[in-house]
Design an enzyme around this catalytic site. Structure first.
Site, PDB file in Angstrom:
ATOM      1  N   ARG A 227       0.841  -1.199   0.000  1.00 57.38           N
ATOM      2  CA  ARG A 227       0.000   0.000   0.000  1.00 57.38           C
ATOM      3  C   ARG A 227       0.876   1.249   0.000  1.00 57.38           C
ATOM      4  NH1 ARG A 227      -1.795   2.850   4.868  1.00 57.38           N
ATOM      5  NH2 ARG A 227      -3.464   4.327   4.374  1.00 57.38           N
TER       6      ARG A 227
ATOM      7  N   ARG B  89      -6.903  19.690   8.644  1.00 57.83           N
ATOM      8  CA  ARG B  89      -5.735  19.675   9.524  1.00 57.83           C
ATOM      9  C   ARG B  89      -5.458  21.056  10.104  1.00 57.83           C
ATOM     10  NH1 ARG B  89      -2.456  15.179   9.612  1.00 57.83           N
ATOM     11  NH2 ARG B  89      -3.014  13.550   8.112  1.00 57.83           N
TER      12      ARG B  89
ATOM     13  N   THR C 207      -6.461  -0.345  10.285  1.00 59.21           N
ATOM     14  CA  THR C 207      -6.210   0.633  11.347  1.00 59.21           C
ATOM     15  C   THR C 207      -6.064   0.004  12.730  1.00 59.21           C
ATOM     16  OG1 THR C 207      -7.739   2.081  10.120  1.00 59.21           O
ATOM     17  CG2 THR C 207      -6.758   2.957  12.117  1.00 59.21           C
TER      18      THR C 207
END
Length: 577
Positions: free
Chosen positions: A137, A179, A380
């Site tokens: 990934r 963010r 995750t």
């Protein structure tokens, strides 16, 4: 590790000390072993009671004899082979002992590894592949195209030289992340303290910081809970002005630059695919990646838009939406229907929704994907502690096992392999936990409504019966495919044996690396069916995947006829010669 064998004794089985002697003779050195003797259903109650102190660790394929299974990373002499080392001890009166050391049953659940600073070298990518990585990934939230190009080239180099393994490439888009801005130095926030977020650019002080999202003020309301880095810190919104949001710190901590922000129960009104994402997607098209993992998908329209773009480019890349926003849950059915699978991205999902909902949503997403015949990845925090520690927590081990038992096609490592201290150990733990858990599952459980996904294809019936035949006879399945369709269909029926998918398309071979139970093998097809069948079985025998005398279910079906008429489908049982 102590070499221990737990046994369940059958009626008229070995009950004397001679059994232990024979077990000791066949136990491979270094193995913590599980030994099972096939259960005789006619066992009397009294006999069963007399041996109740024997502990049964799991149930595997219903075969007489002993199964020796690895249960820790150190137990696997050659992790790259991803197999059990099986040995059989025949019943009393038969003195022969059959042994083989090459793959008999492969790990079915696939492993996705995020490549980062800890693993982006040739040496580490090779070692990850040998340890059990099936998909590499690329996280486009970090690094640049040059660094990702290097990884893509290395994976392709590995695939070109590897005879019996292949690694797929997944490009994971950054998505519309909200963010905080840059701070000259980290700010310590204490509970009860006031702190402000502003849409003004370039602000970074001890009590105020910029946000990179102009509609941030419009998206939040007084009373909302603002989470930093998925809940590492939390702030309660008290009031807002035209350009600022004033908060009170609830759970304090150290605020650093460019931290990820979520509002509990809300998704940002940003497009799921940003301008940067489109640049990254084009980069993926140019490099012929196998999968896109699309961040913060809210509805099916995003998937249709991306698939339309890929079609216009002539790109055969599968789209895997990441289910991680509150808005995606009401649209789950339509999103998965439009896609090639889904990723359960539990980090942001647990930030935007109550954390107690995450396990239930994970199960629902897996069940939905299974019912539609789509791939599903659980991601995750699976081995988060192994970023800094050489061994996992027991809860993390259980987390992997639950994902495997729920039917995930793949489990994913993020920071563990991207920047962790022990990337290879993390993969080995994931490999052995998955392998051990699969050994405890008796037969694949097929979703009751799986047929709805394939109701227009005669192949569905043949996949169902091939799986039934394979499970009954205790054989693996061989299928020949140019598109991957039949191998994927068989995967979703979860046969007990391995699905050996032979294909003459390299891209198809790489895509099949993601699907549960599929061992994709590249082979040039002959014009003669019998010659190709013979070559395939010879390949499996030479690679140790099968031995002479083994039976295999050979399936000829699917969307594209190979050596058959369009109206003709068949299943054969063949013996390896």
């Amino acid at each position: 590790m102590a070499q221990m064998a737990a046994t369940k004794l059958t009626h008229n089985s070995f009950v004397s000390g001679s059994l232990n002697n024979q077990i000791e003779k066949i136990k491979p050195s270094g193995f913590a072993s599980k030994v099972l003797i096939a259960n005789n259903q006619r066992m009397s109650h009294s006999h069963s009671h007399s041996h109740s102190h024997h502990r049964v660790l799991s149930v595997t394929a219903r075969r007489q004899g002993l199964e020796v299974l690895p249960v820790t990373p150190e137990d696997v002499p050659k992790i790259g082979e991803q197999n059990y080392q099986s040995r059989e001890v025949l019943q009393q009166g038969d003195t022969s002992v059959r042994m083989w050391s090459r793959p008999v049953v492969k790990r079915k659940t696939k492993i996705v590894c995020t490549i980062g600073p800890s693993t982006n070298s040739k040496e580490m990518i090779w070692k990850l592949a040998e340890a059990g990585m099936n998909v590499a990934r690329l996280n486009m939230s970090h690094g640049d195209h040059a660094s990702h190009q290097k990884v893509i080239d290395l994976v392709k180099e590995y695939n070109a030289q590897s005879k019996d393994n292949v690694i797929a490439i997944m490009l994971d888009t950054k998505g519309p992340e909200v963010r905080s801005g840059d701070l000259p130095q980290p700010v310590n926030l204490a509970s009860g303290q006031e702190f402000t977020f502003t849409i003004k650019r370039g602000v970074g002080t001890a009590d105020c910081v910029s946000v990179n999202y102009d509609d941030f003020v419009n998206d939040v309301e007084a009373g909302d809970m603002l989470l930093v880095d998925g809940g590492m810190m939390s702030l309660l919104v008290k009031s807002k002005t035209e350009d600022s949001v004033k908060c009170e710190v609830v759970d304090g901590g150290e605020l650093k630059s460019r931290r990820h922000l979520n509002v509990r129960g809300k998704s940002a009104t940003l497009p799921s695919i940003t301008e940067k994402d489109w640049d990254d997607i084009k980069f993926g098209v140019d490099n012929q990646v196998d999968f896109y993992a699309v961040s913060f998908v809210k509805d099916a329209e995003v998937i249709h838009e991306l698939k339309s773009y890929l079609k216009s480019c002539g790109a055969n890349i599968q789209v895997i939406p990441k289910i991680e926003s509150a808005d995606s849950i009401p649209n789950l059915q339509s999103i998965i229907t439009a896609s090639d699978g889904a990723m359960v991205a539990r980090g942001d999902l647990g930030a935007e929704l109550p954390i107690e909902e995450v396990p239930l949503l994970q199960e629902e997403i897996i069940r939905t994907c299974r019912s539609m015949g789509k791939a599903v990845i659980v991601a995750t925090n699976m081995l988060e502690s192994m970023i800094v520690h050489p061994t996992p927590t027991r809860a993390e081990v259980s987390d992997i096992a639950i994902a495997v038992r729920e039917g995930a096609d793949a489990v994913m490592l993020s920071g563990e392999t991207a920047h962790g201290k022990f990337p290879l150990k993390a993969v080995k733990v994931m490999h052995t936990v998955s392998l051990r858990t699969e050994a405890s599952i008796v037969g694949g459980v097929t979703p009751s409504n799986l047929g709805q996904a394939f109701k227009n294809h005669m192949s569905e019936m043949f996949a169902y019966h091939a799986t039934s035949m394979s499970n009954t006879l205790g054989t693996s399945i061989v299928v020949f495919t140019r598109t991957g369709f039949m191998a994927v269909l068989l995967s979703h029926y979860r046969p007990t044996g391995t699905i050996f998918a032979f294909t003459n398309e390299k891209r198809v071979q790489q895509k099949l690396a993601l699907y549960q139970g599929v061992c994709p093998i590249y082979m040039e097809f002959s014009n003669d069916a019998e010659e190709t069948f013979a070559d395939a079985l010879t390949t499996l025998k030479n690679e140790g995947m099968m031995k002479e005398g083994d039976q295999v279910a050979l399936v000829q079906s699917g969307r594209q006829p190979i050596w058959r008429f369009q109206s003709t489908h068949n299943i054969q049982v063949r013996k390896v010669m």
